[in-house]
Motif scaffolding. Sequence first.
Motif, mmCIF file in Angstrom:
data_model
loop_
_atom_site.group_PDB
_atom_site.id
_atom_site.type_symbol
_atom_site.label_atom_id
_atom_site.label_comp_id
_atom_site.label_asym_id
_atom_site.label_seq_id
_atom_site.Cartn_x
_atom_site.Cartn_y
_atom_site.Cartn_z
ATOM 1 N N ASP A 198 1.507 -11.132 -3.902
ATOM 2 C CA ASP A 198 1.574 -10.004 -4.839
ATOM 3 C C ASP A 198 1.811 -8.674 -4.119
ATOM 4 O OD1 ASP A 198 1.018 -11.795 -6.897
ATOM 5 O OD2 ASP A 198 -1.151 -11.525 -6.660
ATOM 6 N N ARG A 199 2.453 -8.750 -2.931
ATOM 7 C CA ARG A 199 2.828 -7.553 -2.166
ATOM 8 C C ARG A 199 1.629 -6.647 -1.867
ATOM 9 N NH1 ARG A 199 7.830 -4.473 -4.392
ATOM 10 N NH2 ARG A 199 8.007 -3.929 -2.173
ATOM 11 N N ARG A 200 0.502 -7.284 -1.614
ATOM 12 C CA ARG A 200 -0.679 -6.474 -1.300
ATOM 13 C C ARG A 200 -0.539 -5.761 0.042
ATOM 14 N NH1 ARG A 200 -5.345 -10.800 -2.419
ATOM 15 N NH2 ARG A 200 -3.673 -12.174 -1.693
ATOM 16 N N HIS A 201 0.363 -6.254 0.892
ATOM 17 C CA HIS A 201 0.564 -5.596 2.168
ATOM 18 C C HIS A 201 1.218 -4.226 2.000
ATOM 19 C CE1 HIS A 201 4.280 -7.630 1.120
ATOM 20 N NE2 HIS A 201 4.939 -6.829 1.974
ATOM 21 N N GLN A 202 1.811 -3.950 0.811
ATOM 22 C CA GLN A 202 2.419 -2.639 0.584
ATOM 23 C C GLN A 202 1.379 -1.525 0.579
ATOM 24 O OE1 GLN A 202 5.477 -1.616 0.481
ATOM 25 N NE2 GLN A 202 6.480 -3.625 0.663
ATOM 26 N N LYS A 203 0.114 -1.896 0.300
ATOM 27 C CA LYS A 203 -0.942 -0.886 0.390
ATOM 28 C C LYS A 203 -1.083 -0.407 1.830
ATOM 29 C CE LYS A 203 -3.593 -2.668 -3.539
ATOM 30 N NZ LYS A 203 -4.904 -3.215 -3.979
ATOM 31 N N LEU A 204 -0.904 -1.348 2.758
ATOM 32 C CA LEU A 204 -0.941 -0.968 4.162
ATOM 33 C C LEU A 204 0.238 -0.046 4.495
ATOM 34 C CD1 LEU A 204 -2.235 -1.377 6.961
ATOM 35 C CD2 LEU A 204 -0.761 -3.379 7.263
ATOM 36 N N GLU A 260 9.557 9.915 -1.581
ATOM 37 C CA GLU A 260 10.370 8.966 -2.328
ATOM 38 C C GLU A 260 9.825 7.544 -2.162
ATOM 39 O OE1 GLU A 260 14.362 9.260 -1.075
ATOM 40 O OE2 GLU A 260 14.637 11.355 -1.733
ATOM 41 N N VAL A 261 9.465 7.192 -0.938
ATOM 42 C CA VAL A 261 8.950 5.842 -0.682
ATOM 43 C C VAL A 261 7.665 5.600 -1.454
ATOM 44 C CG1 VAL A 261 7.999 4.325 1.082
ATOM 45 C CG2 VAL A 261 10.079 5.629 1.549
ATOM 46 N N ARG A 262 6.766 6.576 -1.447
ATOM 47 C CA ARG A 262 5.484 6.398 -2.152
ATOM 48 C C ARG A 262 5.670 6.334 -3.659
ATOM 49 N NH1 ARG A 262 3.172 9.712 2.079
ATOM 50 N NH2 ARG A 262 3.603 11.628 0.886
ATOM 51 N N ALA A 263 6.694 7.042 -4.150
ATOM 52 C CA ALA A 263 6.906 7.078 -5.610
ATOM 53 C C ALA A 263 7.677 5.874 -6.123
ATOM 54 C CB ALA A 263 7.646 8.368 -5.985
ATOM 55 N N ASP A 264 8.462 5.213 -5.262
ATOM 56 C CA ASP A 264 9.326 4.124 -5.712
ATOM 57 C C ASP A 264 8.803 2.787 -5.164
ATOM 58 O OD1 ASP A 264 11.279 2.456 -6.551
ATOM 59 O OD2 ASP A 264 12.915 3.372 -5.407
ATOM 60 N N PRO A 265 8.243 1.889 -6.018
ATOM 61 C CA PRO A 265 7.740 0.596 -5.525
ATOM 62 C C PRO A 265 8.848 -0.345 -5.068
ATOM 63 C CG PRO A 265 7.599 0.706 -7.907
ATOM 64 C CD PRO A 265 8.009 2.076 -7.459
ATOM 65 N N ASP A 266 10.102 -0.020 -5.432
ATOM 66 C CA ASP A 266 11.216 -0.867 -5.033
ATOM 67 C C ASP A 266 12.144 -0.155 -4.054
ATOM 68 O OD1 ASP A 266 10.405 -2.982 -6.747
ATOM 69 O OD2 ASP A 266 11.307 -1.931 -8.454
ATOM 70 N N ASP A 274 8.992 -5.585 3.684
ATOM 71 C CA ASP A 274 8.724 -6.954 3.221
ATOM 72 C C ASP A 274 9.418 -7.975 4.111
ATOM 73 O OD1 ASP A 274 7.147 -6.115 1.156
ATOM 74 O OD2 ASP A 274 8.739 -6.197 -0.358
ATOM 75 N N ARG A 275 10.700 -7.726 4.421
ATOM 76 C CA ARG A 275 11.440 -8.650 5.256
ATOM 77 C C ARG A 275 10.823 -8.747 6.654
ATOM 78 N NH1 ARG A 275 15.853 -6.453 2.364
ATOM 79 N NH2 ARG A 275 16.122 -4.797 3.923
ATOM 80 N N PHE A 276 10.399 -7.609 7.171
ATOM 81 C CA PHE A 276 9.762 -7.613 8.494
ATOM 82 C C PHE A 276 8.491 -8.463 8.493
ATOM 83 C CE2 PHE A 276 6.311 -5.724 10.987
ATOM 84 C CZ PHE A 276 6.781 -5.957 12.272
ATOM 85 N N VAL A 277 7.662 -8.284 7.468
ATOM 86 C CA VAL A 277 6.392 -9.035 7.396
ATOM 87 C C VAL A 277 6.657 -10.520 7.242
ATOM 88 C CG1 VAL A 277 4.310 -9.405 6.019
ATOM 89 C CG2 VAL A 277 5.065 -7.080 6.523
#
Length: 433
Positions: A198-204, A260-266, A274-277
Amino acid sequence: MSQQDAVASTGFVVGDKDAEVKLAALKRTKFVAAAALGLCVVVFFVTKSLEGSHPWLAFVAAFAEAATIGGLADWYAVVALFKRPLGLPIPHTAIIPENQTRIADNLGRFIEVNFLAPGPVREKLNEVDFAALVADWLAHEERAAGLSRFVMRLVPQTLGAIEQSSLRDFVAQRMLEQVEKVQVAPLAAELLSAFTDDRRHQKLFDEFTKVVGRFLADEQALAVMREKIREELPSLFNLFRADAYLLKKIVASAGSLLEEVRADPDHPMREEFDRFVRKFIERLRTSKEYARRAEQMKQGFLARPEIRDLAHDMWESLRRFIEQDAASENSMIRAHLANMFVEVGRHLASDPQIRADMNQGFVVALASFVETQKSSVSKFIADQVKRWDLGQLTRLIEMNIGRDLQYIRFNGMIIGGLAGLALYTVERLFLIN
Protein backbone atom coordinates in the motif's frame (compact mmCIF):
# COMPACT_ATOMS: atom_id res chain seq x y z
CA MET A 1 -1.77 -48.44 79.97
CA SER A 2 -0.22 -46.54 77.06
CA GLN A 3 -1.85 -46.32 73.66
CA GLN A 4 0.88 -48.52 72.20
CA ASP A 5 0.29 -51.16 74.86
CA ALA A 6 -3.43 -51.00 74.21
CA VAL A 7 -2.86 -51.62 70.53
CA ALA A 8 -0.54 -54.54 71.27
CA SER A 9 -3.01 -56.19 73.64
CA THR A 10 -6.33 -55.52 71.94
CA GLY A 11 -5.46 -54.97 68.32
CA PHE A 12 -7.02 -51.51 68.06
CA VAL A 13 -6.38 -47.95 69.19
CA VAL A 14 -8.09 -46.73 72.34
CA GLY A 15 -10.94 -44.45 71.36
CA ASP A 16 -11.73 -46.29 68.13
CA LYS A 17 -15.47 -46.68 68.72
CA ASP A 18 -16.02 -48.91 65.71
CA ALA A 19 -13.30 -51.32 66.88
CA GLU A 20 -14.68 -51.33 70.41
CA VAL A 21 -18.15 -52.20 69.12
CA LYS A 22 -16.76 -55.02 66.98
CA LEU A 23 -14.75 -56.43 69.87
CA ALA A 24 -17.75 -56.36 72.23
CA ALA A 25 -19.95 -58.10 69.61
CA LEU A 26 -17.25 -60.76 69.10
CA LYS A 27 -17.03 -61.43 72.82
CA ARG A 28 -20.81 -61.76 73.10
CA THR A 29 -20.99 -64.15 70.15
CA LYS A 30 -18.16 -66.25 71.56
CA PHE A 31 -19.91 -66.45 74.90
CA VAL A 32 -23.22 -67.48 73.34
CA ALA A 33 -21.48 -70.11 71.18
CA ALA A 34 -19.65 -71.52 74.17
CA ALA A 35 -22.87 -71.51 76.23
CA ALA A 36 -24.71 -73.31 73.43
CA LEU A 37 -21.98 -75.94 73.29
CA GLY A 38 -22.11 -76.34 77.05
CA LEU A 39 -25.88 -76.64 76.89
CA CYS A 40 -25.56 -79.45 74.34
CA VAL A 41 -23.19 -81.30 76.68
CA VAL A 42 -25.54 -80.90 79.65
CA VAL A 43 -28.56 -82.00 77.60
CA PHE A 44 -26.66 -85.04 76.37
CA PHE A 45 -25.76 -86.22 79.87
CA VAL A 46 -29.20 -85.48 81.31
CA THR A 47 -31.07 -87.24 78.52
CA LYS A 48 -28.71 -90.21 78.65
CA SER A 49 -29.32 -90.60 82.34
CA LEU A 50 -33.11 -90.49 81.85
CA GLU A 51 -33.18 -92.52 78.67
CA GLY A 52 -34.07 -95.78 80.48
CA SER A 53 -37.31 -94.42 81.97
CA HIS A 54 -38.14 -92.19 79.00
CA PRO A 55 -37.09 -93.91 75.76
CA TRP A 56 -38.07 -90.97 73.57
CA LEU A 57 -35.25 -88.98 75.21
CA ALA A 58 -32.84 -91.16 73.23
CA PHE A 59 -33.65 -89.00 70.19
CA VAL A 60 -32.84 -85.86 72.15
CA ALA A 61 -29.65 -87.44 73.40
CA ALA A 62 -28.66 -88.35 69.83
CA PHE A 63 -29.26 -84.77 68.70
CA ALA A 64 -27.34 -83.35 71.66
CA GLU A 65 -24.46 -85.79 71.18
CA ALA A 66 -24.07 -85.00 67.47
CA ALA A 67 -24.52 -81.26 68.12
CA THR A 68 -21.73 -81.42 70.72
CA ILE A 69 -19.43 -83.19 68.28
CA GLY A 70 -20.28 -80.73 65.48
CA GLY A 71 -19.79 -77.73 67.76
CA LEU A 72 -16.43 -79.03 69.01
CA ALA A 73 -15.27 -79.75 65.45
CA ASP A 74 -16.19 -76.28 64.24
CA TRP A 75 -14.71 -74.69 67.36
CA TYR A 76 -11.48 -76.47 66.54
CA ALA A 77 -11.64 -75.32 62.91
CA VAL A 78 -12.27 -71.68 63.85
CA VAL A 79 -9.63 -71.60 66.58
CA ALA A 80 -7.10 -73.32 64.32
CA LEU A 81 -7.28 -70.36 61.93
CA PHE A 82 -5.87 -67.97 64.54
CA LYS A 83 -4.02 -70.00 67.17
CA ARG A 84 -3.20 -73.49 68.43
CA PRO A 85 -6.26 -75.06 70.12
CA LEU A 86 -5.59 -75.36 73.86
CA GLY A 87 -1.97 -74.39 73.09
CA LEU A 88 -1.24 -77.86 71.72
CA PRO A 89 1.34 -78.11 68.86
CA ILE A 90 -1.14 -79.73 66.52
CA PRO A 91 -0.06 -79.69 62.84
CA HIS A 92 -1.88 -77.35 60.48
CA THR A 93 -3.15 -75.08 63.25
CA ALA A 94 -2.53 -71.35 63.80
CA ILE A 95 -2.90 -71.15 60.03
CA ILE A 96 -2.87 -67.36 59.66
CA PRO A 97 0.16 -66.66 61.91
CA GLU A 98 2.13 -69.60 60.50
CA ASN A 99 1.51 -68.53 56.90
CA GLN A 100 1.93 -64.77 57.28
CA THR A 101 4.66 -64.55 54.62
CA ARG A 102 2.74 -66.64 52.11
CA ILE A 103 -0.49 -64.72 52.79
CA ALA A 104 1.36 -61.41 52.35
CA ASP A 105 2.91 -62.46 49.03
CA ASN A 106 -0.36 -63.90 47.72
CA LEU A 107 -2.28 -60.79 48.80
CA GLY A 108 0.22 -58.55 46.99
CA ARG A 109 0.05 -60.66 43.82
CA PHE A 110 -3.75 -60.81 44.02
CA ILE A 111 -4.03 -57.03 44.16
CA GLU A 112 -1.46 -56.63 41.36
CA VAL A 113 -3.20 -59.08 39.03
CA ASN A 114 -6.85 -58.31 39.77
CA PHE A 115 -6.93 -54.66 40.83
CA LEU A 116 -3.93 -53.12 39.04
CA ALA A 117 -4.32 -54.82 35.66
CA PRO A 118 -4.34 -52.39 32.69
CA GLY A 119 -7.97 -53.06 31.77
CA PRO A 120 -9.58 -52.41 35.17
CA VAL A 121 -7.29 -49.44 35.85
CA ARG A 122 -8.13 -47.73 32.54
CA GLU A 123 -11.82 -48.50 32.98
CA LYS A 124 -11.83 -46.91 36.43
CA LEU A 125 -9.77 -43.92 35.31
CA ASN A 126 -12.15 -43.32 32.40
CA GLU A 127 -14.97 -42.85 34.90
CA VAL A 128 -13.23 -39.79 36.36
CA ASP A 129 -13.56 -36.40 34.63
CA PHE A 130 -10.14 -35.08 35.60
CA ALA A 131 -10.41 -32.04 33.33
CA ALA A 132 -13.70 -30.97 34.93
CA LEU A 133 -12.12 -31.25 38.35
CA VAL A 134 -9.18 -29.11 37.21
CA ALA A 135 -11.52 -26.59 35.56
CA ASP A 136 -13.73 -26.26 38.64
CA TRP A 137 -10.69 -25.88 40.85
CA LEU A 138 -9.03 -23.24 38.69
CA ALA A 139 -12.22 -21.28 38.02
CA HIS A 140 -12.60 -20.59 41.75
CA GLU A 141 -11.05 -17.14 42.26
CA GLU A 142 -9.78 -17.79 45.78
CA ARG A 143 -8.10 -21.03 44.74
CA ALA A 144 -6.60 -19.35 41.67
CA ALA A 145 -5.27 -16.56 43.88
CA GLY A 146 -3.82 -19.10 46.28
CA LEU A 147 -2.17 -20.96 43.42
CA SER A 148 -0.66 -17.73 42.08
CA ARG A 149 0.70 -16.91 45.55
CA PHE A 150 2.21 -20.38 45.76
CA VAL A 151 3.83 -19.97 42.33
CA MET A 152 5.24 -16.57 43.27
CA ARG A 153 6.69 -17.98 46.50
CA LEU A 154 8.69 -20.38 44.35
CA VAL A 155 10.13 -17.56 42.24
CA PRO A 156 13.23 -16.86 44.40
CA GLN A 157 14.17 -20.53 44.56
CA THR A 158 13.57 -20.93 40.82
CA LEU A 159 15.67 -17.89 39.95
CA GLY A 160 18.39 -19.08 42.31
CA ALA A 161 18.41 -22.51 40.71
CA ILE A 162 18.71 -20.95 37.27
CA GLU A 163 21.56 -18.73 38.48
CA GLN A 164 23.46 -21.70 39.90
CA SER A 165 22.91 -23.86 36.84
CA SER A 166 24.14 -23.33 33.31
CA LEU A 167 20.60 -22.89 32.03
CA ARG A 168 20.96 -19.15 31.52
CA ASP A 169 24.16 -19.51 29.47
CA PHE A 170 22.64 -22.43 27.61
CA VAL A 171 19.57 -20.39 26.61
CA ALA A 172 21.72 -17.42 25.57
CA GLN A 173 23.95 -19.65 23.47
CA ARG A 174 20.98 -21.33 21.81
CA MET A 175 19.45 -17.94 21.03
CA LEU A 176 22.65 -16.75 19.37
CA GLU A 177 22.92 -19.99 17.42
CA GLN A 178 19.39 -19.61 16.15
CA VAL A 179 20.08 -16.00 15.15
CA GLU A 180 23.20 -17.13 13.29
CA LYS A 181 21.09 -19.55 11.25
CA VAL A 182 18.79 -16.78 10.03
CA GLN A 183 19.45 -15.60 6.45
CA VAL A 184 19.45 -11.84 6.89
CA ALA A 185 19.07 -10.68 3.27
CA PRO A 186 15.89 -12.70 2.43
CA LEU A 187 14.43 -11.80 5.82
CA ALA A 188 15.12 -8.10 5.23
CA ALA A 189 13.58 -8.41 1.78
CA GLU A 190 10.41 -9.90 3.23
CA LEU A 191 10.21 -7.20 5.90
CA LEU A 192 10.69 -4.42 3.35
CA SER A 193 8.20 -6.04 1.03
CA ALA A 194 5.62 -6.07 3.83
CA PHE A 195 6.51 -2.45 4.64
CA THR A 196 6.00 -1.31 1.04
CA ASP A 197 2.50 -2.76 0.78
CA ASP A 198 0.00 0.00 0.00
CA ARG A 199 2.99 2.30 -0.69
CA ARG A 200 3.61 2.85 2.99
CA HIS A 201 7.24 3.52 2.17
CA GLN A 202 6.12 6.82 0.59
CA LYS A 203 5.76 8.17 4.12
CA LEU A 204 9.49 7.70 4.43
CA PHE A 205 9.93 9.61 1.15
CA ASP A 206 7.74 12.41 2.55
CA GLU A 207 9.96 12.61 5.62
CA PHE A 208 12.98 12.76 3.33
CA THR A 209 11.52 15.75 1.45
CA LYS A 210 10.85 17.49 4.74
CA VAL A 211 14.45 16.94 5.82
CA VAL A 212 15.69 18.38 2.52
CA GLY A 213 13.31 21.32 2.93
CA ARG A 214 14.65 22.05 6.41
CA PHE A 215 18.18 21.79 5.04
CA LEU A 216 17.42 24.37 2.34
CA ALA A 217 16.02 26.71 4.95
CA ASP A 218 19.05 26.44 7.24
CA GLU A 219 21.21 29.59 7.13
CA GLN A 220 24.45 27.78 7.87
CA ALA A 221 23.77 25.20 5.17
CA LEU A 222 22.98 27.93 2.66
CA ALA A 223 26.20 29.74 3.56
CA VAL A 224 28.22 26.59 2.94
CA MET A 225 26.46 26.07 -0.41
CA ARG A 226 27.07 29.71 -1.44
CA GLU A 227 30.75 29.31 -0.60
CA LYS A 228 30.97 26.20 -2.72
CA ILE A 229 29.28 28.02 -5.65
CA ARG A 230 31.66 30.97 -5.29
CA GLU A 231 34.64 28.63 -5.47
CA GLU A 232 33.39 27.06 -8.70
CA LEU A 233 32.45 30.33 -10.49
CA PRO A 234 34.97 32.54 -12.26
CA SER A 235 36.05 35.61 -10.30
CA LEU A 236 34.30 37.92 -12.71
CA PHE A 237 30.92 36.40 -11.88
CA ASN A 238 31.55 36.81 -8.17
CA LEU A 239 31.94 40.56 -8.72
CA PHE A 240 28.31 40.67 -9.79
CA ARG A 241 27.14 38.46 -6.86
CA ALA A 242 26.24 35.64 -9.21
CA ASP A 243 26.74 33.17 -6.37
CA ALA A 244 23.84 34.64 -4.43
CA TYR A 245 21.67 34.66 -7.52
CA LEU A 246 22.41 31.05 -8.35
CA LEU A 247 21.87 29.95 -4.76
CA LYS A 248 18.53 31.70 -4.66
CA LYS A 249 17.44 30.05 -7.90
CA ILE A 250 18.60 26.63 -6.75
CA VAL A 251 16.81 26.90 -3.41
CA ALA A 252 13.64 28.23 -5.01
CA SER A 253 13.58 25.52 -7.66
CA ALA A 254 14.30 22.79 -5.14
CA GLY A 255 11.65 24.10 -2.78
CA SER A 256 9.11 24.30 -5.58
CA LEU A 257 9.95 20.76 -6.65
CA LEU A 258 9.60 19.45 -3.10
CA GLU A 259 6.22 21.13 -2.77
CA GLU A 260 5.05 19.54 -6.01
CA VAL A 261 6.26 16.12 -4.87
CA ARG A 262 4.52 16.40 -1.50
CA ALA A 263 1.29 17.59 -3.11
CA ASP A 264 1.16 14.98 -5.89
CA PRO A 265 0.87 11.28 -4.77
CA ASP A 266 1.57 10.21 -8.35
CA HIS A 267 4.54 12.45 -8.99
CA PRO A 268 7.22 10.92 -11.26
CA MET A 269 9.80 11.22 -8.48
CA ARG A 270 7.56 9.08 -6.28
CA GLU A 271 7.28 6.50 -9.02
CA GLU A 272 11.05 6.57 -9.42
CA PHE A 273 11.37 5.99 -5.67
CA ASP A 274 8.96 3.06 -5.98
CA ARG A 275 11.09 1.51 -8.71
CA PHE A 276 14.23 2.00 -6.64
CA VAL A 277 12.68 0.30 -3.59
CA ARG A 278 11.32 -2.63 -5.61
CA LYS A 279 14.65 -3.16 -7.30
CA PHE A 280 16.47 -3.01 -3.99
CA ILE A 281 14.11 -5.56 -2.43
CA GLU A 282 14.59 -7.89 -5.41
CA ARG A 283 18.34 -7.64 -5.08
CA LEU A 284 18.12 -8.45 -1.35
CA ARG A 285 16.03 -11.50 -2.18
CA THR A 286 18.14 -12.89 -5.04
CA SER A 287 21.60 -11.36 -5.08
CA LYS A 288 24.39 -13.54 -3.71
CA GLU A 289 26.56 -10.47 -3.22
CA TYR A 290 23.94 -8.79 -1.08
CA ALA A 291 23.47 -12.02 0.87
CA ARG A 292 27.23 -12.28 1.47
CA ARG A 293 27.48 -8.70 2.67
CA ALA A 294 24.44 -9.13 4.92
CA GLU A 295 25.96 -12.26 6.47
CA GLN A 296 29.24 -10.42 7.08
CA MET A 297 27.37 -7.61 8.79
CA LYS A 298 25.43 -10.12 10.90
CA GLN A 299 28.54 -12.02 11.98
CA GLY A 300 30.33 -8.81 12.83
CA PHE A 301 27.30 -7.65 14.81
CA LEU A 302 27.03 -10.91 16.76
CA ALA A 303 30.76 -10.99 17.44
CA ARG A 304 30.66 -7.73 19.34
CA PRO A 305 31.08 -8.19 23.12
CA GLU A 306 28.08 -5.95 23.75
CA ILE A 307 25.83 -8.51 22.05
CA ARG A 308 27.36 -11.36 24.03
CA ASP A 309 26.63 -9.44 27.23
CA LEU A 310 23.14 -8.47 26.10
CA ALA A 311 21.58 -11.77 27.20
CA HIS A 312 23.21 -11.43 30.62
CA ASP A 313 21.98 -7.85 31.00
CA MET A 314 18.49 -8.80 29.88
CA TRP A 315 18.43 -11.67 32.39
CA GLU A 316 19.59 -9.42 35.22
CA SER A 317 16.93 -6.83 34.41
CA LEU A 318 14.24 -9.49 34.17
CA ARG A 319 15.34 -11.14 37.41
CA ARG A 320 15.30 -7.84 39.35
CA PHE A 321 11.88 -6.96 38.00
CA ILE A 322 10.42 -10.36 38.89
CA GLU A 323 11.94 -10.37 42.38
CA GLN A 324 10.72 -6.85 43.13
CA ASP A 325 7.25 -7.60 41.81
CA ALA A 326 7.07 -10.90 43.73
CA ALA A 327 7.95 -9.08 46.97
CA SER A 328 5.31 -6.42 46.41
CA GLU A 329 1.93 -6.67 48.13
CA ASN A 330 0.29 -5.52 44.90
CA SER A 331 2.20 -7.82 42.61
CA MET A 332 1.17 -7.38 38.97
CA ILE A 333 2.50 -10.81 38.02
CA ARG A 334 0.57 -12.47 40.85
CA ALA A 335 -2.65 -10.72 39.82
CA HIS A 336 -2.18 -11.63 36.17
CA LEU A 337 -1.41 -15.23 37.13
CA ALA A 338 -4.60 -15.46 39.19
CA ASN A 339 -6.68 -14.03 36.33
CA MET A 340 -4.97 -16.38 33.89
CA PHE A 341 -5.75 -19.42 36.06
CA VAL A 342 -9.41 -18.38 36.33
CA GLU A 343 -9.68 -17.84 32.58
CA VAL A 344 -8.02 -21.17 31.90
CA GLY A 345 -10.52 -22.88 34.19
CA ARG A 346 -13.49 -21.17 32.50
CA HIS A 347 -12.29 -21.91 28.98
CA LEU A 348 -11.57 -25.50 29.95
CA ALA A 349 -15.05 -25.88 31.43
CA SER A 350 -16.67 -24.58 28.22
CA ASP A 351 -14.65 -26.66 25.75
CA PRO A 352 -15.65 -30.34 25.79
CA GLN A 353 -13.07 -31.28 23.17
CA ILE A 354 -10.15 -29.96 25.23
CA ARG A 355 -11.56 -31.69 28.32
CA ALA A 356 -11.82 -34.96 26.41
CA ASP A 357 -8.23 -34.64 25.21
CA MET A 358 -7.04 -33.79 28.72
CA ASN A 359 -8.91 -36.71 30.25
CA GLN A 360 -7.41 -39.06 27.69
CA GLY A 361 -3.98 -37.72 28.54
CA PHE A 362 -4.62 -38.21 32.25
CA VAL A 363 -5.79 -41.79 31.64
CA VAL A 364 -2.77 -42.65 29.53
CA ALA A 365 -0.31 -41.05 31.96
CA LEU A 366 -1.84 -42.50 35.13
CA ALA A 367 -2.40 -45.93 33.59
CA SER A 368 1.21 -46.01 32.42
CA PHE A 369 2.37 -44.94 35.88
CA VAL A 370 0.29 -47.65 37.56
CA GLU A 371 1.57 -50.23 35.07
CA THR A 372 5.19 -49.36 35.82
CA GLN A 373 4.63 -49.19 39.58
CA LYS A 374 2.19 -52.04 40.23
CA SER A 375 4.97 -54.51 41.03
CA SER A 376 6.34 -52.05 43.56
CA VAL A 377 2.84 -51.60 45.01
CA SER A 378 2.46 -55.38 45.28
CA LYS A 379 5.82 -55.68 47.01
CA PHE A 380 5.01 -52.76 49.31
CA ILE A 381 1.72 -54.36 50.40
CA ALA A 382 3.42 -57.72 50.95
CA ASP A 383 6.23 -56.13 52.96
CA GLN A 384 3.74 -54.21 55.09
CA VAL A 385 1.75 -57.36 55.88
CA LYS A 386 4.96 -59.23 56.68
CA ARG A 387 5.94 -56.54 59.17
CA TRP A 388 2.64 -56.68 61.01
CA ASP A 389 2.82 -58.01 64.55
CA LEU A 390 1.50 -61.59 64.51
CA GLY A 391 -0.61 -61.16 67.59
CA GLN A 392 -2.06 -57.87 66.42
CA LEU A 393 -2.65 -59.25 62.93
CA THR A 394 -4.54 -62.21 64.35
CA ARG A 395 -6.63 -59.99 66.63
CA LEU A 396 -7.46 -57.57 63.81
CA ILE A 397 -8.61 -60.35 61.48
CA GLU A 398 -10.54 -62.09 64.24
CA MET A 399 -12.16 -58.83 65.32
CA ASN A 400 -13.38 -58.11 61.78
CA ILE A 401 -14.48 -61.59 60.65
CA GLY A 402 -14.45 -63.59 63.90
CA ARG A 403 -18.10 -62.89 64.68
CA ASP A 404 -19.17 -64.45 61.38
CA LEU A 405 -16.87 -67.40 62.06
CA GLN A 406 -18.56 -67.99 65.41
CA TYR A 407 -21.82 -68.54 63.58
CA ILE A 408 -20.12 -71.50 61.92
CA ARG A 409 -20.07 -73.08 65.39
CA PHE A 410 -23.83 -72.53 65.69
CA ASN A 411 -24.36 -74.01 62.25
CA GLY A 412 -22.08 -76.91 63.13
CA MET A 413 -24.09 -77.70 66.22
CA ILE A 414 -27.42 -77.48 64.40
CA ILE A 415 -26.32 -79.41 61.31
CA GLY A 416 -24.45 -81.95 63.43
CA GLY A 417 -27.42 -82.41 65.75
CA LEU A 418 -29.83 -82.88 62.85
CA ALA A 419 -27.46 -85.31 61.17
CA GLY A 420 -27.09 -87.27 64.41
CA LEU A 421 -30.84 -87.32 64.92
CA ALA A 422 -31.39 -88.54 61.35
CA LEU A 423 -28.80 -91.28 61.67
CA TYR A 424 -30.22 -92.41 65.03
CA THR A 425 -33.72 -92.48 63.55
CA VAL A 426 -32.55 -94.54 60.57
CA GLU A 427 -30.79 -96.88 62.95
CA ARG A 428 -33.91 -97.38 65.03
CA LEU A 429 -36.19 -97.86 62.02
CA PHE A 430 -34.13 -100.07 59.77
CA LEU A 431 -31.19 -101.56 61.65
CA ILE A 432 -32.79 -102.63 64.94
CA ASN A 433 -35.40 -105.40 64.85
